[in-house]
Structure formats: structure tokens, C-alpha cells
Scaffold this active site. Structure first.
Site, short mmCIF file in Angstrom:
data_model
loop_
_atom_site.label_atom_id
_atom_site.label_comp_id
_atom_site.label_asym_id
_atom_site.label_seq_id
_atom_site.Cartn_x
_atom_site.Cartn_y
_atom_site.Cartn_z
CB CYS A 182 -12.25 2.64 6.99
SG CYS A 182 -11.00 2.31 7.83
CG HIS B 153 0.68 0.32 7.38
ND1 HIS B 153 0.05 1.33 6.79
CD2 HIS B 153 -0.13 -0.89 7.35
CE1 HIS B 153 -1.18 0.97 6.49
NE2 HIS B 153 -1.35 -0.53 6.80
#
Length: 628
Positions: A176, A67
């Protein structure tokens, strides 16, 4: 916005016939362009590669989600592909990728790509759904499967997630470092497994868009146990006195059943936040080595320090650039009002370097109460002459000092709990770091620092050239690894003592590897495949921007040839930079800070020579590529 709104048939390939990660990216970019989402295909690909240089987007479980959010995107969109044979995409779990979703988001948009990433990560955790996508017979079926799954997951009433009257038995927090894919994959995995086991659960996600589904005080009080599946710090004070299991986010994905069973059975220790140790009272399967922990603490300090050094160093350099030396040579840098303004502002910013370094190292170790203690220790190092080495010592000492204080003060009555963060930790911590720094650290470290500075100042030109060659070569050995970081930290430390030539040699050594590869692919085309030549073009930008990591894919593919050629070119460039007397006051910037480098033309000559040497070595030793 729904996932289905970002997909169209022109951007889907269900017979993805590629053999490598680079081929996969090329083909996915083509699909994105064919879908009409791009206004600059080349620039968008550069954005994708820049994101991959940070960490792979092969998130595991056979999924890859590259992305980019860049100005080259005309409108937000998705490209999708299916490879039944699988592609080696450098995935985190080492397994081949079969499902590919590339995301394009326009710069300045509303982070639509993050929302889509979270939704994709969530629905793709269903293995049967993944298999149905892989086996889809045509594009219409592929799109219907996604639409159906998204509606089932996100449009259904949230009745199943409502707790019973007794509340949730198990709570969890997932997080994360990037706050994107793994955060939501872990949440989905824990929720699905808890449902299978008949155990009520609520999962808070600490994603890039902030915390969602936040746990309430009442829910925490009524829960049997809390699972923390995170690779970054989460707010832990709220779990004081509760049973807590701490582990890495990957275990939330792959060991969900084990974690939920352990939590439901109460097989966890009680967490005491007052101990000041994130692992106290909890269990962790992430047993990091001491060296790894020290490295993480150090990098936390360095990353927070760099903006002050870069901004301040550049302003100081600009002050000299815009000043008039002839007015008063002894006051060069502050002779004119504008130059004086730049230098004073830069000096103030630069002065925060050592306190910030020590403060955030300490905070990484001892949490928020250690920040002030570390700042004071860093300032004592700055004023006491122990410099960068003293600040490093101050950061680690302050952090562990506060950890010790938390353990000692945990025996005080509960009525004094409120006094600890506002009175006891700062008073005793600052008193302790002051005594340690003034009497134990500053005297010997200051003497060692002075000896090192005197040694560097006394080095003749040939010795400096050797030092430049060593530092330049180190920057190219592992291109972002321990050798590279050691040379970079040494160069940054030298800035605080006025050794600006060292930083110039370090930066030029990091610029050569990607530039040498880019030049070699341009002038020795027979030694590279067509796709490698296309990928190497981005290394011109990365090399000029001092992003050494751009050379990593080529070094990983052919380390025996690429690494020696890069080291040779970087060593020569570092040596020449020293020989030409190039000095750099900022620890970053690449080609953009050349105007403020002392002897900028010498720097450019050294960079060109090193890059050309690397190019010729690669052109000679690399084997020709036979295109099929």
C-alpha cells in the site's frame, strides 16, 4: 519488542464512551499521557492530527490505529480502547470503529511504531480475536488475549509456511502507499484464506521497512500464479511469462478467497513485462478513469519537481535579500560573492524544474525506460521557450511514446531483449521526443506561452487584483481538491516564467482557511464546542505553514458556512497580495518564507485581513453550540 511491552493498564479503556473521531483522539491522547509515555501532550496530539490530515488511520474492519512519531514522545507506547457501540472514525470502509490502538514513537527512534503497526495489523485480521478483545471483561484479560495471540502468531515455528517439494502453488505481493497497515492486513488475509482452502501460498510484503519474505526465482518459476494486491508500483520484471492477477490491496483483504481460487484455477492471463504496461497480461479490478490516471501521472511529476523549485527558489530569493542593490542595479542578486553563490546554486536547482517534471510524468506512464526520454523532452521545452506547458506535454508524450515502443519492439527476437533498455528505448525514444518537441510542440506552445506571459505582463493593477481574488478563492473551495490543485499548479507554472506575484496570491489563499477557523474559534467561542476549539488550535500552525487541509474537518462538518467564509477571506487576501505587489519565488513555506517575499509587510497585512474577514463571517453565520 512485543506489543504487550508497550501496553499498561493506565493506557487502556474498555468502556470507551465517545461520540466522534475528535473525541476519540482526545481520549486516546489522555490515555497515552496517563501511561507516562509523553513529555508534551499538546505537541503529541498535533502530531496525531497531522498524520490524520494525510489519510485516515481508520483502516476498516472496525479498527483504528492512529499513530505519530514526534519529539513529544518520552518513550514508545500504546494506548488501547474498546467501544461496543462503535464510533464514526472516517474509516476507509465507512464502518464504525470498535477497537482503537494509538501508537506513540519517539522521534529519532528505530521505527518501532512501524514494527508494532505491522504486528497489530496482522493479528487483528482474525475476526474471532477482534471479538474476544471487544468482549474482554477486564484489562487483565485484554492484555492476556493480546499476549497469547502475538505468541501464537510470531513465536511459533514456521513449519506451516514451508512449501512442499513442488513449491508454493500461489505467490502474492502486497503493498500500500504508506507500507503500513493494509500491506500486512492483506498478507494475513491471503495466508489465512489459503490455509482454509488447503492451498500453499507465500506472500511478500512491500512495507515501509522494505520488502520482507521476498519471493525467490525458484519459487516464481514453480508457482501456478502470482497475485499482486498493491496500490503502488512493485518490481514486475521477475514475473515475466507467469500468470498474474493484479488488483488493489483492499481486495487482498476483502476478496482473498476469490483471488486465491482464481489463482489456483489458473484463471489469469500471462504477464509480459516487455510490453511496458503494468496491466498487460494481467487482470485488474481497479478500473481507474482516464482522468484519474492523468491526475496521478501529473502529481508524480509535480511531487518530484517541488524540492528543486522550493530549494532553488528560496536560494534565489535569499541572494536578493543579502545583496547590495547600489553596487550594480543591473546585476542585482550577484553583486557580492555570497549573493552570487546563492543565486548560482539556486539557478542550477531551479533549472531542473521542467526536466524533472517531464521525466517523472513519463516514468509514471512508461516505467524506468521513459525517464531519460521525459528528461530530454523537458529540457527541450525549457530551452525552446514552451516552458511549463511544453514540459507537461513532453512528459505525457514521452511516457506514451515509450509504451508504444515497447509494444512495437516486443516482436523482435528474444536474443535482442538485452539491447532494448540500454540501446533501443533510449535511442528511439529520445530521437522521437526530440522530433515531436522541436517540430510539433515547441512552436505553438511557445507562442501560446509568450502570449500568456505578455497578457499577464500587460495586465493593469485592477486586472491583477481580480486574478489574485480568483486564485485565492480557488485555493479555499475544496482545500486540497481539484480547484485547489489547479490554482496551485497555475502558480507553480507562473514561477518558471517569472510571474512571482501569482504564486504569492496562491499561497496566501491557501493559508487563510485554517487561520480563519482558528481565529473564529478563539474569538467566537460560543460557536464551537470545547473539543472543536481545542482541535482548531492546531489550525494556527497549519495555516501559518500553508497546510490548507487543516480546515477540512471543519468544512466537512459545516460546509454551507465554512466554505463560503473561507473562500471570501482567501479571495480578499489574494486580491490584496496582488494589489501590494507581493512576489514569491518558492511554491511553499508559508510564514517561514515571508522574509524572502517581495513586500513582506504587505503580504502579512493581506494575510491578516483575509483571515480576519473569514473569522468575522464565520462568527456571524455559524450557529451557537449548546454544550451538554
Amino acid at each position: 519488542m512485543r506489543i504487550i511491552d508497550l501496553l499498561n493498564k493506565n493506557g487502556i479503556d474498555l468502556n470507551f464512551n465517545v461520540n466522534s473521531k475528535s473525541e476519540a483522539i482526545d481520549r486516546l491522547v489522555d490515555l497515552m499521557n496517563a501511561a507516562g509515555n509523553l513529555n508534551d501532550k499538546k505537541a503529541y496530539k498535533e502530531g496525531i492530527l497531522a498524520r490524520e490530515s494525510l489519510s485516515t488511520t481508520g483502516i476498516g474492519e472496525g479498527i483504528a490505529i492512529p499513530h505519530a512519531k514526534v519529539a513529544a514522545v518520552k518513550k514508545a507506547g500504546l494506548a488501547a480502547a474498546v467501544s461496543k457501540k462503535g464510533v464514526d472514525y472516517d474509516s476507509l470502509d465507512g464502518a464504525p470503529a470498535h477497537l482503537f490502538f494509538m501508537i506513540a514513537a519517539p522521534e529519532g527512534g528505530n521505527d518501532v511504531h512501524l514494527e508494532v503497526l505491522s504486528r497489530l495489523s496482522t493479528i487483528l485480521m482474525d475476526e474471532s480475536f477482534r471479538q474476544s478483545l471487544i468482549n474482554a471483561k477486564d484489562k487483565e484479560t485484554f492484555l492476556k488475549l493480546i499476549d497469547k495471540k502475538e505468541r501464537e502468531k510470531f513465536d511459533e515455528p514456521a513449519k506451516e509456511k514451508q512449501p512442499s517439494k513442488e513449491g508454493y502453488r500461489v505467490l502474492a505481493v502486497t503493498a500500500c502507499p504508506t507500507g503500513i497497515a493494509h500491506t500486512f492486513m492483506a498478507a494475513e488475509s491471503l495466508e489465512n484464506k489459503a490455509k482454509d482452502l488447503g492451498i500453499s501460498i507465500k506472500v511478500e510484503t512491500n512495507g515501509s521497512g522494505g520488502a520482507k519474505n521476498v519471493l525467490t526465482k525458484e519459487e516464481i518459476e514453480n508457482a501456478d500464479c502470482i497475485i499482486i494486491a498493491a496500490d503502488k508500483n512493485v518490481e514486475m520484471a521477475r514475473f515475466d511469462g507467469k500468470k498474474v492477477i493484479k488488483t488493489k490491496v483492499a481486495d487482498g483483504i476483502h476478496k482473498a478467497e476469490e483471488l486465491i481460487t482464481k489463482a489456483a484455477n489458473g484463471n489469469a492471463a500471462i504477464y509480459h513485462h516487455s510490453n511496458g504496461n503494468d496491466n498487460s497480461g494481467s487482470e485488474s479490478s481497479d478500473n481507474e478513469s482516464i482522468g484519474r490516471k492523468i491526475y496521478k501521472h501529473l502529481m508524480n511529476g509535480v511531487s518530484h519537481m517541488l524540492p528543486f523549485v522550493i530549494g532553488g527558489g528560496l536560494l534565489i530569493a535569499l541572494a536578493f535579500l543579502f545583496d547590495n542593490y547600489e553596487i550594480d542595479p543591473s546585476n542585482f542578486g550577484s553583486n557580492t560573492p555570497f549573493a552570487a553563490f546563492l543565486k548560482k546554486t539556486g539557478d542550477i536547482s531551479f533549472g531542473f524544474m521542467l526536466p524533472v517534471l517531464a521525466g517523472f510524468i513519463a516514468m509514471s506512464i512508461g516505467d524506468r525506460p521513459a525517464l531519460a526520454v521525459g528528461f530530454v523532452g523537458g529540457m527541450i521545452a525549457k530551452d525552446g521557450g514552451s516552458g511549463f506547458l511544453g514540459a507537461l506535454a513532453a512528459g505525457f508524450i514521452a511516457g506514451y511514446l515509450v509504451v508504444l515502443l515497447k509494444k512495437l519492439l516486443s516482436y523482435l527476437p528474444a536474443s535482442l531483449e538485452g539491447l532494448k533498455p540500454v540501446l533501443l528505448y533510449p535511442l528511439l525514444g529520445i530521437l522521437g521526443i526530440g522530433a515531436i518537441m522541436f517540430f510539433l510542440i515547441n512552436p505553438p506552445v511557445s507562442a501560446a506561452n509568450n502570449a500568456l506571459n505578455n497578457f499577464l505582463m500587460s495586465m493593469n493593477s485592477s486586472s491583477k487584483i481580480i486574478l489574485g481574488a480568483i486564485l485565492g478563492g480557488m485555493m479555499a473551495i475544496d482545500m486540497g481538491g481539484p480547484f485547489n490543485k489547479a490554482a496551485y499548479v497555475f502558480g507553480t507554472a507562473a514561477l518558471s516564467s517569472g510571474q512571482f506575484e501569482i504564486m504569492a496570491a496562491v499561497m496566501i489563499g491557501g493559508m487563510v482557511p485554517p487561520l480563519g477557523i482558528a481565529l473564529s474559534s478563539t474569538f467566537f467561542k460560543s460557536k464551537y464546542s470545547k473539543r472543536d476549539r481545542q482541535s482548531a488550535l492546531t489550525n494556527y500552525i497549519m495555516g501559518l505553514s500553508f497546510i490548507t487541509e487543516g480546515a477540512i474537518p471543519f468544512a466537512a462538518a459545516d460546509p454551507i458556512r465554512v466554505i463560503p467564509a473561507s473562500v471570501a477571506g482567501s479571495a480578499i487576501a489574494g486580491a490584496l497580495s496582488m494589489a501590494f505587489g507581493c512576489g514569491l519565488r518558492a511554491p511553499h513555506g508559508g510564514i517561514f518564507v515571508v522574509p524572502v517575499i517581495s513586500n513582506p509587510f504587505g503580504f502579512l497585512i493581506a494575510l491578516a485581513v483575509g483571515s480576519v474577514v473569514s473569522m468575522f463571517i464565520l462568527g456571524i453565520i455559524k450557529k451557537p453550540v449548546v454544550e451538554k
